[in-house]
Design a protein around this motif. Structure first.
Motif, PDB file in Angstrom:
ATOM      1  N   GLY A   1     -31.347  -0.726 -41.913  1.00 21.29           N
ATOM      2  CA  GLY A   1     -31.374  -0.592 -43.569  1.00 21.29           C
ATOM      3  C   GLY A   1     -30.238  -1.141 -43.907  1.00 21.29           C
ATOM      4  O   GLY A   1     -29.787  -1.586 -45.205  1.00 21.29           O
ATOM      5  N   ALA A   2     -28.955  -1.367 -43.251  1.00 29.01           N
ATOM      6  CA  ALA A   2     -27.759  -1.727 -43.708  1.00 29.01           C
ATOM      7  C   ALA A   2     -27.317  -3.376 -43.404  1.00 29.01           C
ATOM      8  O   ALA A   2     -27.058  -3.899 -44.113  1.00 29.01           O
ATOM      9  CB  ALA A   2     -26.808  -0.788 -43.222  1.00 29.01           C
ATOM     10  N   ILE A   3     -27.751  -3.721 -42.171  1.00 31.26           N
ATOM     11  CA  ILE A   3     -27.650  -5.000 -41.771  1.00 31.26           C
ATOM     12  C   ILE A   3     -28.752  -5.648 -41.273  1.00 31.26           C
ATOM     13  O   ILE A   3     -29.549  -4.928 -40.711  1.00 31.26           O
ATOM     14  CB  ILE A   3     -26.459  -4.689 -40.411  1.00 31.26           C
ATOM     15  N   LYS A   4     -29.086  -6.800 -41.671  1.00 35.83           N
ATOM     16  CA  LYS A   4     -30.167  -7.436 -41.535  1.00 35.83           C
ATOM     17  C   LYS A   4     -30.260  -7.686 -39.933  1.00 35.83           C
ATOM     18  O   LYS A   4     -29.022  -7.874 -39.222  1.00 35.83           O
ATOM     19  CB  LYS A   4     -30.235  -9.061 -42.127  1.00 35.83           C
ATOM     20  N   THR A   5     -31.323  -8.026 -39.226  1.00 37.90           N
ATOM     21  CA  THR A   5     -31.595  -8.466 -37.893  1.00 37.90           C
ATOM     22  C   THR A   5     -30.946  -9.945 -37.578  1.00 37.90           C
ATOM     23  O   THR A   5     -30.645 -10.503 -38.701  1.00 37.90           O
ATOM     24  CB  THR A   5     -32.873  -8.277 -37.439  1.00 37.90           C
ATOM     25  N   LEU A   6     -30.432 -10.077 -36.553  1.00 36.48           N
ATOM     26  CA  LEU A   6     -29.661 -11.355 -36.113  1.00 36.48           C
ATOM     27  C   LEU A   6     -30.818 -12.551 -36.190  1.00 36.48           C
ATOM     28  O   LEU A   6     -30.353 -13.526 -36.035  1.00 36.48           O
ATOM     29  CB  LEU A   6     -28.923 -11.410 -34.811  1.00 36.48           C
ATOM     30  N   GLY A   7     -31.979 -12.294 -36.211  1.00 35.17           N
ATOM     31  CA  GLY A   7     -33.100 -13.102 -35.790  1.00 35.17           C
ATOM     32  C   GLY A   7     -32.598 -14.272 -34.880  1.00 35.17           C
ATOM     33  O   GLY A   7     -32.441 -13.973 -33.657  1.00 35.17           O
ATOM     34  N   ASP A   8     -32.517 -15.522 -34.951  1.00 38.79           N
ATOM     35  CA  ASP A   8     -32.040 -16.498 -33.961  1.00 38.79           C
ATOM     36  C   ASP A   8     -30.760 -16.727 -34.068  1.00 38.79           C
ATOM     37  O   ASP A   8     -30.165 -17.867 -33.492  1.00 38.79           O
ATOM     38  CB  ASP A   8     -32.869 -17.757 -34.419  1.00 38.79           C
ATOM     39  N   PHE A   9     -29.800 -15.853 -34.421  1.00 41.13           N
ATOM     40  CA  PHE A   9     -28.411 -16.360 -34.672  1.00 41.13           C
ATOM     41  C   PHE A   9     -27.652 -16.852 -33.406  1.00 41.13           C
ATOM     42  O   PHE A   9     -27.124 -17.819 -33.397  1.00 41.13           O
ATOM     43  CB  PHE A   9     -27.637 -15.122 -35.423  1.00 41.13           C
ATOM     44  N   GLU A  10     -27.865 -16.018 -32.462  1.00 40.01           N
ATOM     45  CA  GLU A  10     -27.260 -16.436 -31.103  1.00 40.01           C
ATOM     46  C   GLU A  10     -27.819 -17.994 -30.703  1.00 40.01           C
ATOM     47  O   GLU A  10     -27.140 -18.645 -30.192  1.00 40.01           O
ATOM     48  CB  GLU A  10     -27.508 -15.370 -30.147  1.00 40.01           C
TER      49      GLU A  10
ATOM     50  N   PRO B   1     -22.909  -5.852 -47.538  1.00 38.86           N
ATOM     51  CA  PRO B   1     -23.823  -4.959 -47.838  1.00 38.86           C
ATOM     52  C   PRO B   1     -23.079  -3.354 -47.412  1.00 38.86           C
ATOM     53  O   PRO B   1     -23.666  -2.265 -47.925  1.00 38.86           O
ATOM     54  CB  PRO B   1     -25.129  -4.867 -46.836  1.00 38.86           C
ATOM     55  N   ASN B   2     -22.227  -3.592 -46.527  1.00 38.48           N
ATOM     56  CA  ASN B   2     -21.297  -2.330 -46.286  1.00 38.48           C
ATOM     57  C   ASN B   2     -20.044  -2.081 -46.921  1.00 38.48           C
ATOM     58  O   ASN B   2     -19.214  -1.314 -46.373  1.00 38.48           O
ATOM     59  CB  ASN B   2     -21.481  -2.437 -44.618  1.00 38.48           C
ATOM     60  N   LYS B   3     -19.818  -2.964 -47.805  1.00 43.84           N
ATOM     61  CA  LYS B   3     -18.258  -2.871 -48.387  1.00 43.84           C
ATOM     62  C   LYS B   3     -18.030  -1.505 -48.975  1.00 43.84           C
ATOM     63  O   LYS B   3     -16.817  -1.146 -48.687  1.00 43.84           O
ATOM     64  CB  LYS B   3     -18.474  -3.776 -49.879  1.00 43.84           C
ATOM     65  N   SER B   4     -18.855  -0.615 -49.287  1.00 40.86           N
ATOM     66  CA  SER B   4     -18.445   0.633 -49.847  1.00 40.86           C
ATOM     67  C   SER B   4     -17.931   1.623 -48.667  1.00 40.86           C
ATOM     68  O   SER B   4     -17.155   2.262 -48.688  1.00 40.86           O
ATOM     69  CB  SER B   4     -19.441   1.389 -50.641  1.00 40.86           C
ATOM     70  N   LEU B   5     -18.777   1.263 -47.399  1.00 42.37           N
ATOM     71  CA  LEU B   5     -18.337   2.208 -46.197  1.00 42.37           C
ATOM     72  C   LEU B   5     -17.168   1.542 -45.680  1.00 42.37           C
ATOM     73  O   LEU B   5     -16.054   2.141 -45.385  1.00 42.37           O
ATOM     74  CB  LEU B   5     -19.496   1.729 -45.226  1.00 42.37           C
ATOM     75  N   ILE B   6     -16.762   0.404 -45.668  1.00 43.04           N
ATOM     76  CA  ILE B   6     -15.549  -0.264 -45.308  1.00 43.04           C
ATOM     77  C   ILE B   6     -14.362   0.253 -46.233  1.00 43.04           C
ATOM     78  O   ILE B   6     -13.439   0.628 -45.642  1.00 43.04           O
ATOM     79  CB  ILE B   6     -15.644  -1.850 -45.126  1.00 43.04           C
ATOM     80  N   ASP B   7     -14.602   0.109 -47.596  1.00 43.57           N
ATOM     81  CA  ASP B   7     -13.535   0.690 -48.229  1.00 43.57           C
ATOM     82  C   ASP B   7     -13.513   2.196 -48.508  1.00 43.57           C
ATOM     83  O   ASP B   7     -12.428   2.609 -48.922  1.00 43.57           O
ATOM     84  CB  ASP B   7     -13.880   0.074 -49.773  1.00 43.57           C
ATOM     85  N   GLY B   8     -14.154   2.742 -47.777  1.00 48.06           N
ATOM     86  CA  GLY B   8     -14.216   4.332 -47.773  1.00 48.06           C
ATOM     87  C   GLY B   8     -14.519   5.055 -49.161  1.00 48.06           C
ATOM     88  O   GLY B   8     -14.264   6.095 -49.275  1.00 48.06           O
TER      89      GLY B   8
END
Length: 83
Positions: free
Chosen positions: A29-38, A74-81
């Motif tokens: 729900g927070a990070i998209k799947t990597l798909g074919d990134f690798e 998408p996780n900026k608020s978590l990173i910033d606390g």
């Protein structure tokens, strides 16, 4: 971008730790799947090794920036606390 830098990026992406952290389910729900990134980044690195062009370097940088943007923004608020 030197071959040494590309080798380090490749090792980081291929490491079990990346797959473990991303695959652990904590990011659902927070990070998209990597798909074919690798596969995509591996192809771009091979293209760079073959062509050694500015366009190849830029394509690698763009792909890595996209990955970071999808992971961090998408996780900026978590990173910033601010949660």
């Amino acid at each position: 971008m030197s071959d040494r830098v590309l080798d380090e990026i490749k090792k980081y992406i291929e490491s079990g730790n990346v797959n473990f952290i991303i695959g652990a389910g904590a990011s659902i729900g927070a990070i998209k799947t990597l798909g074919d990134f690798e596969n995509d980044i591996t192809k771009l690195i091979k293209d760079f090794q073959r062509e050694n062009s500015i366009d190849s370097k830029q394509a690698i940088a763009n792909k890595l920036n996209l990955f970071l943007k999808c992971s961090i923004d998408p996780n900026k608020s978590l990173i910033d606390g601010n949660v």
